[in-house]
Design a protein around this motif. Structure first.
Motif, short mmCIF file in Angstrom:
data_model
loop_
_atom_site.label_atom_id
_atom_site.label_comp_id
_atom_site.label_asym_id
_atom_site.label_seq_id
_atom_site.Cartn_x
_atom_site.Cartn_y
_atom_site.Cartn_z
N GLN A 1 58.65 -12.86 40.15
CA GLN A 1 58.94 -13.89 39.53
C GLN A 1 60.16 -13.47 38.50
O GLN A 1 60.28 -12.47 38.00
CB GLN A 1 57.73 -14.28 38.79
CG GLN A 1 58.10 -15.62 37.90
CD GLN A 1 56.61 -15.77 37.35
OE1 GLN A 1 55.68 -15.32 37.26
NE2 GLN A 1 56.89 -16.79 36.34
N ALA A 2 61.10 -14.50 38.53
CA ALA A 2 62.15 -13.95 37.60
C ALA A 2 62.24 -14.83 36.21
O ALA A 2 63.14 -14.23 35.22
CB ALA A 2 63.50 -14.55 38.43
N ILE A 3 61.50 -15.53 35.83
CA ILE A 3 61.18 -15.93 34.36
C ILE A 3 60.00 -15.39 34.18
O ILE A 3 58.87 -15.28 34.41
CB ILE A 3 61.17 -17.49 34.39
CG1 ILE A 3 61.97 -18.20 35.32
CG2 ILE A 3 60.84 -18.03 33.07
CD1 ILE A 3 62.25 -19.88 35.32
N PHE B 1 62.49 -15.35 29.24
CA PHE B 1 63.98 -15.01 29.66
C PHE B 1 64.15 -15.15 31.11
O PHE B 1 63.07 -14.99 31.77
CB PHE B 1 64.39 -13.72 29.05
CG PHE B 1 63.38 -12.48 29.42
CD1 PHE B 1 63.34 -11.89 30.58
CD2 PHE B 1 62.87 -12.02 28.24
CE1 PHE B 1 62.54 -10.96 30.81
CE2 PHE B 1 61.69 -11.26 28.64
CZ PHE B 1 61.82 -10.59 29.68
N TYR B 2 65.33 -15.16 31.70
CA TYR B 2 65.59 -15.02 33.21
C TYR B 2 66.18 -13.96 33.59
O TYR B 2 67.06 -13.17 32.90
CB TYR B 2 66.44 -16.29 33.63
CG TYR B 2 66.49 -16.64 34.92
CD1 TYR B 2 65.94 -17.41 35.51
CD2 TYR B 2 67.33 -15.83 35.81
CE1 TYR B 2 66.11 -17.83 36.98
CE2 TYR B 2 67.39 -16.09 37.32
CZ TYR B 2 66.62 -17.02 37.76
OH TYR B 2 66.74 -17.14 39.30
N ILE B 3 65.84 -13.20 34.48
CA ILE B 3 66.27 -11.83 35.17
C ILE B 3 66.93 -11.91 36.44
O ILE B 3 66.34 -12.75 37.39
CB ILE B 3 65.13 -10.81 35.32
CG1 ILE B 3 64.51 -10.70 33.94
CG2 ILE B 3 65.62 -9.43 35.47
CD1 ILE B 3 63.35 -9.68 34.05
N THR B 4 68.17 -11.71 36.39
CA THR B 4 68.92 -11.86 37.75
C THR B 4 68.58 -10.52 38.64
O THR B 4 68.10 -9.65 38.24
CB THR B 4 70.37 -11.88 37.34
OG1 THR B 4 71.11 -10.51 37.05
CG2 THR B 4 70.78 -12.64 36.36
N ILE C 1 69.67 -9.89 31.68
CA ILE C 1 68.62 -10.62 31.21
C ILE C 1 69.37 -11.95 30.64
O ILE C 1 70.18 -11.81 29.68
CB ILE C 1 67.76 -10.08 30.11
CG1 ILE C 1 67.15 -8.77 30.91
CG2 ILE C 1 66.70 -10.95 29.53
CD1 ILE C 1 66.44 -7.77 29.74
N LEU C 2 69.03 -13.02 30.71
CA LEU C 2 69.67 -14.23 30.06
C LEU C 2 68.46 -15.03 29.55
O LEU C 2 67.28 -15.14 29.83
CB LEU C 2 70.30 -15.17 31.34
CG LEU C 2 71.21 -14.48 32.16
CD1 LEU C 2 71.66 -15.59 33.22
CD2 LEU C 2 72.59 -14.09 31.34
N PRO C 3 68.56 -15.59 28.21
CA PRO C 3 67.68 -16.22 27.63
C PRO C 3 67.18 -17.52 28.53
O PRO C 3 68.54 -18.19 29.17
CB PRO C 3 68.30 -16.78 26.38
CG PRO C 3 69.27 -15.59 25.94
CD PRO C 3 70.21 -15.24 27.50
N TYR C 4 66.21 -18.03 28.43
CA TYR C 4 65.81 -19.24 29.46
C TYR C 4 65.13 -20.27 28.62
O TYR C 4 64.63 -20.16 27.62
CB TYR C 4 64.59 -18.66 30.35
CG TYR C 4 64.16 -19.67 31.33
CD1 TYR C 4 65.20 -20.14 32.58
CD2 TYR C 4 63.25 -20.58 31.19
CE1 TYR C 4 64.75 -21.20 33.47
CE2 TYR C 4 62.94 -21.47 32.12
CZ TYR C 4 63.67 -21.91 33.20
OH TYR C 4 63.41 -22.90 34.18
N GLY C 5 65.55 -21.44 28.87
CA GLY C 5 65.34 -22.67 28.21
C GLY C 5 66.10 -22.87 27.16
O GLY C 5 67.53 -22.43 27.06
#
Length: 505
Positions: free
Chosen positions: A120-122, A145-148, A153-157
């Motif tokens: 799961q990436a989120i 966060f979202y992981i590519t 790591i990118l902040p999610y939402g």
């Protein structure tokens, strides 16, 4: 005879009237039925003209103005005026601001980022009042966060420092009750890079992006810049040795053939070792541990990049990377030991990698706005056997030593404050040579397209910011822009959904 002629003439007039009057009546009826349609068509033409004029005016403003503050791309929460241009450089888009649109694109699911394989990436961030997790949740209000698949790591939402579509509409003077807006950015050229390790070749193919089937571009000039890592193991008095080299270089230019292809024989190129204890004279890719290649193509004033990362399927992360705002003038890159996240949704893979890949050392090679400048920054996260929480960054600034005490594992988070000038980082990670499982990779290359080269995100794809309305009147405007040394088209669509036109302002 005279009477006959008069009678004949009268009869002719009566016949003509009998014919003409019905024709006139029919014409009037047809006109009555056609008037509403005619009026609608004329009105639509006026609406389309106004919408096109609005789109052209707005696009001109967006690509020639930097907005306020001029560096708002570093932190969108400071935005008070929307524009994408570099300060005093019309039609040259600020790459930081383009990345803000890219992140909005990803977070709104328009272009979906692939996550790590079979995971799961989120991920939800563990609740904490201190340490790295406390900084994310309490200071920045980032709860997930979202992981590519490159473990960036990118902040999610909705995070307060991300760009907001409704706010941009307001800044541009467009009321959501009347309009919706969509920006589309896509490259002029399509550049793909393939490596043939058996022949020690790198093949670059150039085509027109907006063509189906792909139209090859002959006579284009191509130059590649490469970063290659080599490893070797040897035995010394019964102990395992570990040797490595980071090799960088730039090729002489080649020209694409009629099929749009340029071929580079790596054995003919020179190699400069920027770090390591192995001696490398040529960039042989057939015995490389990991490869990063940036191919730059130019023709007739147009240009773009294509990228190759090999191996391209990271399944066990050696390092996590996160870009977060640090004030209004600069951002920070966080280098994170994967074991820090062993309580999150990717616990299994982090337990596998984090506990066994300590002693990380990172070489960050970046590209500045003045050209390719290779500099190396080296530091160690969790040296020795992982029982120490200390990190030895040079010149990275220590941030946190947090982990999961219940697991007996401790991890480090270290950050580097980036300068204002855009950067492009190629981060090479190589693990501790002792006590590692055979499943843990010796090295990885992580590409961080921060700043000057968002082309890594933009390469051969479309970026979208905004919303569209199906079957609504629309105005469009299109122009050519530059991001760094790459050429893109940017299109602005204005969709009208109100009952009457609302003037701008």
């Amino acid at each position: 005879m005279i009477n006959f002629k008069l009678n004949t003439k009268g009869q002719s007039s009566a016949i003509e009237l009998a014919i003409i009057i019905p024709v006139i009546v029919v014409a009037i009826i047809i006109f009555i039925f056609l008037v509403p349609n005619y009026s609608y068509s004329a009105g639509s033409e006026v609406n389309a003209f106004q919408l096109n004029a609005m789109a052209q005016s707005l696009l001109q403003y967006i690509v020639t103005n930097s907005g306020n503050p001029p560096n708002w791309g570093l932190n969108a929460s400071t935005l008070t005026s929307f524009g994408l241009a570099e300060p005093n450089q019309p039609n040259h888009l600020d790459p930081f601001k383009v990345l803000a649109l890219v992140y909005w694109d990803y977070q709104n699911g328009i272009n979906t980022l692939p996550g790590p394989a079979s995971n799961q990436a989120i991920c939800q961030i563990p609740q904490s009042s201190s340490g790295f997790f406390g900084y994310l949740t309490n200071t920045l209000n980032i709860t997930s966060f979202y992981i590519t698949n490159y473990y960036l790591i990118l902040p999610y939402g909705r995070v307060r420092w991300n760009i907001n579509y409704n706010y941009v509409m307001q800044l541009l003077g467009l009321k959501r009750t009347y309009y919706d807006l969509k920006l589309v950015i896509y490259p002029v050229l399509n550049v793909t890079v393939v490596n043939n390790t058996s022949a020690n070749m790198v093949i670059v193919k150039v085509t027109k992006f907006a063509s189906n089937p792909q139209q090859p571009i002959p006579n284009a000039t191509v130059q590649i810049t490469y970063t290659i890592m080599y490893y070797s193991t040897s035995s010394n008095n019964g102990k395992n040795g570990f040797g490595f080299a980071i090799c960088t270089g730039t090729s002489p230019p080649e020209v694409t053939n009629n099929n749009g292809v340029a071929i580079f024989n790596m054995s003919y190129l020179t190699c400069t070792s920027v770090f390591g204890n192995l001696s490398v004279s040529h960039p042989y890719i057939n015995n490389a541990s990991s490869i990063y290649i940036d191919a730059y193509v130019s023709i007739g004033g147009l240009g773009d990049h294509g990228y190759l990362i090999w191996p391209n399927n990271i399944t066990i992360p050696l390092l996590m990377i996160m870009v977060l705002p640090n004030g209004t003038n600069q951002n920070s890159i966080f280098f994170i030991d994967p074991s820090v996240f062993n309580t999150t949704c990717l616990k299994n893979i982090y337990n596998l990698s984090g506990k066994r890949s300590l002693g990380l050392r990172i070489s960050a090679i970046y590209k500045s706005v003045y050209g390719y400048i290779f500099q190396t920054i080296n530091f160690t996260l969790n040296p020795a056997n992982g029982n120490s929480q200390e990190s030895y960054p040079v010149p990275c600034t220590y941030y946190s030593k947090s982990g999961n005490p219940a697991s007996g594992q401790k991890g480090s988070v270290c950050y580097w404050n980036l300068p204002n000038s855009p950067m492009f980082l190629v981060i090479t990670v190589y693990r501790n040579s002792n006590g590692q499982s055979s499943t843990v990779p010796k090295t990885q290359i992580l590409v961080l397209p921060y700043g000057i080269s968002p082309q890594f995100y933009l390469s051969n794809r479309i970026v979208i910011f905004g919303k569209s309305i199906k079957n609504a009147p629309v105005g469009t405007a299109k122009t050519l822009v530059y991001i760094g040394d790459s050429t893109y088209y940017i299109i602005l669509y204005i969709y009208y959904k109100g009952n009457e036109f609302e003037p701008l302002g």
